[in-house]
Design a protein around this motif. Structure first.
Motif, PDB file in Angstrom:
ATOM      1  N   PHE A  73       0.824  -1.208   0.000  1.00  0.00           N
ATOM      2  CA  PHE A  73       0.000   0.000   0.000  1.00  0.00           C
ATOM      3  C   PHE A  73       0.859   1.259   0.000  1.00  0.00           C
ATOM      4  CE2 PHE A  73      -3.295  -2.979   1.251  1.00  0.00           C
ATOM      5  CZ  PHE A  73      -4.365  -2.523   0.489  1.00  0.00           C
ATOM      6  N   LEU A  74       2.033   1.181   0.636  1.00  0.00           N
ATOM      7  CA  LEU A  74       2.971   2.302   0.585  1.00  0.00           C
ATOM      8  C   LEU A  74       3.404   2.547  -0.852  1.00  0.00           C
ATOM      9  CD1 LEU A  74       4.902   4.342   1.971  1.00  0.00           C
ATOM     10  CD2 LEU A  74       6.543   2.470   2.234  1.00  0.00           C
ATOM     11  N   GLY A  75       3.677   1.447  -1.579  1.00  0.00           N
ATOM     12  CA  GLY A  75       4.063   1.577  -2.983  1.00  0.00           C
ATOM     13  C   GLY A  75       2.949   2.152  -3.836  1.00  0.00           C
ATOM     14  N   CYS A  76       1.705   1.704  -3.600  1.00  0.00           N
ATOM     15  CA  CYS A  76       0.552   2.236  -4.343  1.00  0.00           C
ATOM     16  C   CYS A  76       0.398   3.740  -4.092  1.00  0.00           C
ATOM     17  CB  CYS A  76      -0.728   1.521  -3.910  1.00  0.00           C
ATOM     18  SG  CYS A  76      -0.891  -0.165  -4.538  1.00  0.00           S
ATOM     19  N   PHE A  77       0.475   4.131  -2.841  1.00  0.00           N
ATOM     20  CA  PHE A  77       0.307   5.531  -2.463  1.00  0.00           C
ATOM     21  C   PHE A  77       1.412   6.388  -3.068  1.00  0.00           C
ATOM     22  CE2 PHE A  77       0.511   9.063   0.695  1.00  0.00           C
ATOM     23  CZ  PHE A  77      -0.776   9.549   0.490  1.00  0.00           C
ATOM     24  N   GLY A  78       2.655   5.880  -2.989  1.00  0.00           N
ATOM     25  CA  GLY A  78       3.788   6.619  -3.537  1.00  0.00           C
ATOM     26  C   GLY A  78       3.687   6.790  -5.040  1.00  0.00           C
ATOM     27  N   ALA A  79       3.172   5.743  -5.725  1.00  0.00           N
ATOM     28  CA  ALA A  79       3.030   5.807  -7.186  1.00  0.00           C
ATOM     29  C   ALA A  79       1.966   6.825  -7.591  1.00  0.00           C
ATOM     30  CB  ALA A  79       2.676   4.427  -7.731  1.00  0.00           C
ATOM     31  N   ILE A  80       0.811   6.798  -6.935  1.00  0.00           N
ATOM     32  CA  ILE A  80      -0.275   7.713  -7.283  1.00  0.00           C
ATOM     33  C   ILE A  80       0.085   9.153  -6.951  1.00  0.00           C
ATOM     34  CG2 ILE A  80      -2.651   8.361  -6.716  1.00  0.00           C
ATOM     35  CD1 ILE A  80      -2.378   5.926  -8.552  1.00  0.00           C
ATOM     36  N   ARG A  81       0.743   9.354  -5.800  1.00  0.00           N
ATOM     37  CA  ARG A  81       1.136  10.711  -5.390  1.00  0.00           C
ATOM     38  C   ARG A  81       2.388  11.192  -6.118  1.00  0.00           C
ATOM     39  NH1 ARG A  81      -0.575  12.677  -0.444  1.00  0.00           N
ATOM     40  NH2 ARG A  81       0.672  14.494  -1.089  1.00  0.00           N
ATOM     41  N   GLU A  82       3.041  10.305  -6.820  1.00  0.00           N
ATOM     42  CA  GLU A  82       4.305  10.617  -7.504  1.00  0.00           C
ATOM     43  C   GLU A  82       5.325  11.193  -6.519  1.00  0.00           C
ATOM     44  OE1 GLU A  82       3.656  13.012 -10.957  1.00  0.00           O
ATOM     45  OE2 GLU A  82       2.030  11.755 -11.713  1.00  0.00           O
ATOM     46  N   SER A  83       5.407  10.533  -5.366  1.00  0.00           N
ATOM     47  CA  SER A  83       6.301  10.987  -4.299  1.00  0.00           C
ATOM     48  C   SER A  83       7.632  10.251  -4.386  1.00  0.00           C
ATOM     49  CB  SER A  83       5.652  10.752  -2.929  1.00  0.00           C
ATOM     50  OG  SER A  83       6.573  10.959  -1.888  1.00  0.00           O
ATOM     51  N   TYR A  84       8.686  11.012  -4.636  1.00  0.00           N
ATOM     52  CA  TYR A  84      10.029  10.437  -4.732  1.00  0.00           C
ATOM     53  C   TYR A  84      10.418   9.751  -3.420  1.00  0.00           C
ATOM     54  CZ  TYR A  84      15.134  10.235  -5.060  1.00  0.00           C
ATOM     55  OH  TYR A  84      16.439   9.823  -5.050  1.00  0.00           O
ATOM     56  N   ASN A  85      10.171  10.422  -2.287  1.00  0.00           N
ATOM     57  CA  ASN A  85      10.576   9.895  -0.978  1.00  0.00           C
ATOM     58  C   ASN A  85       9.828   8.609  -0.622  1.00  0.00           C
ATOM     59  OD1 ASN A  85      12.409  11.985  -0.526  1.00  0.00           O
ATOM     60  ND2 ASN A  85      10.868  13.295   0.430  1.00  0.00           N
ATOM     61  N   LEU A  86       8.516   8.580  -0.903  1.00  0.00           N
ATOM     62  CA  LEU A  86       7.732   7.377  -0.604  1.00  0.00           C
ATOM     63  C   LEU A  86       8.170   6.197  -1.469  1.00  0.00           C
ATOM     64  CD1 LEU A  86       4.073   8.710  -0.144  1.00  0.00           C
ATOM     65  CD2 LEU A  86       5.580   7.757   1.611  1.00  0.00           C
ATOM     66  N   LEU A  87       8.486   6.464  -2.705  1.00  0.00           N
ATOM     67  CA  LEU A  87       8.931   5.392  -3.601  1.00  0.00           C
ATOM     68  C   LEU A  87      10.287   4.830  -3.176  1.00  0.00           C
ATOM     69  CD1 LEU A  87       7.829   6.916  -7.021  1.00  0.00           C
ATOM     70  CD2 LEU A  87       6.907   4.849  -5.933  1.00  0.00           C
ATOM     71  N   ILE A  88      11.188   5.706  -2.760  1.00  0.00           N
ATOM     72  CA  ILE A  88      12.497   5.243  -2.265  1.00  0.00           C
ATOM     73  C   ILE A  88      12.313   4.441  -0.981  1.00  0.00           C
ATOM     74  CG2 ILE A  88      14.706   5.984  -1.313  1.00  0.00           C
ATOM     75  CD1 ILE A  88      14.524   6.167  -4.360  1.00  0.00           C
ATOM     76  N   ALA A  89      11.418   4.915  -0.100  1.00  0.00           N
ATOM     77  CA  ALA A  89      11.140   4.182   1.148  1.00  0.00           C
ATOM     78  C   ALA A  89      10.568   2.806   0.837  1.00  0.00           C
ATOM     79  CB  ALA A  89      10.158   4.983   2.010  1.00  0.00           C
TER      80      ALA A  89
END
Length: 238
Positions: free
Chosen positions: A68-84
């Motif tokens: 779910f972290l990956g899904c959220f990071g992808a939709i938000r286009e968040s660099y930090n979330l995707l790296i996390a």
């Protein structure tokens, strides 16, 4: 404006993580089924033998949350979330690899320790009700007798659970089967071999599931890093 590359990777990663989350639930179910299967014989099981399905269930639960972290990071286009997300997958992958290596290294030692535990337990059959119940249940369910065979019961009366005719004729025929029929109705396979076969069969399931998780994790790490790099590159161009 969002590039075609970013749009493609974003939605591929989003779909990937949905599948990843669903697979996490499936893995939890698989681990629970394996644990329930060997749980029938947990009286004889060392912690090392019960640990793999438990670890798999824990890892699958973490995978479900991380997806779910990956899904959220992808939709938000968040660099930090995707790296996390990528770092979390890498950590899980390393833990799985370490557990697999340790299991392979100590495989024979665990087998020897398991056989020793069975022999110690069998020696207490007549004096310990818990041991008696455990052995009778195991020998009946697995159709086996003793640790390595009926000869292990020398010095003790051969229990009714070593006799397959008991299922048909009940306890009244137990004495005849054990003492008169002279092995005709006895199980001749040792319970160690039967338990080891069951453990190995379940281990193959866990190994297959583990390899599948590892492959998916590597794909997830690559996709997350690719999308994070694309986001950073496009933000730098703006």
């Amino acid at each position: 404006m969002e590039s075609c590359e970013m749009s493609l990777i974003k939605y591929v990663l989003f779909i990937f993580n949905l599948i990843f989350a669903i697979s996490g639930v499936g893995i939890i179910i698989a681990g629970a089924l394996v644990l329930a299967d060997v749980g029938d014989f947990k009286h004889f099981m060392e912690n090392e033998l019960l640990a793999p399905p438990i670890i798999l269930i824990v890892v699958a639960a973490i995978v479900f949350i991380v997806a779910f972290l990956g899904c959220f990071g992808a939709i938000r286009e968040s660099y930090n979330l995707l790296i996390a997300f990528a770092v979390c997958l890498l950590i899980i992958f390393i833990i799985e690899l370490a557990v697999g290596i340790v299991a392979a290294v100590y495989k024979n030692d665990v087998g020897d320790a398991f056989k020793g535990a069975l022999k110690k337990s069998l020696a207490n059959y007549s004096n310990n009700e818990a041991e008696k119940i455990a052995w009778d249940d195991t020998q009946t369910k697995l159709r086996c007798c003793g640790v390595e065979g009926p000869d292990d019961w020398q010095g003790q009366n051969l229990p009714w659970s070593c006799c397959h005719s008991y299922d048909d004729f009940g306890d009244a025929l137990s004495s005849y089967c054990v003492n008169v029929a002279k092995g005709k109705y006895q199980y001749h396979t040792g319970c160690y071999d039967e338990l080891k076969m069951k453990i190995n069969d379940n281990a193959k399931i866990l190994i297959g599931v583990g390899i599948g998780i590892a492959f998916v994790e590597v794909v997830g790490i690559v996709l997350a890093c690719w999308l994070a790099h694309t986001i950073k590159k496009e933000n730098g161009e703006k």
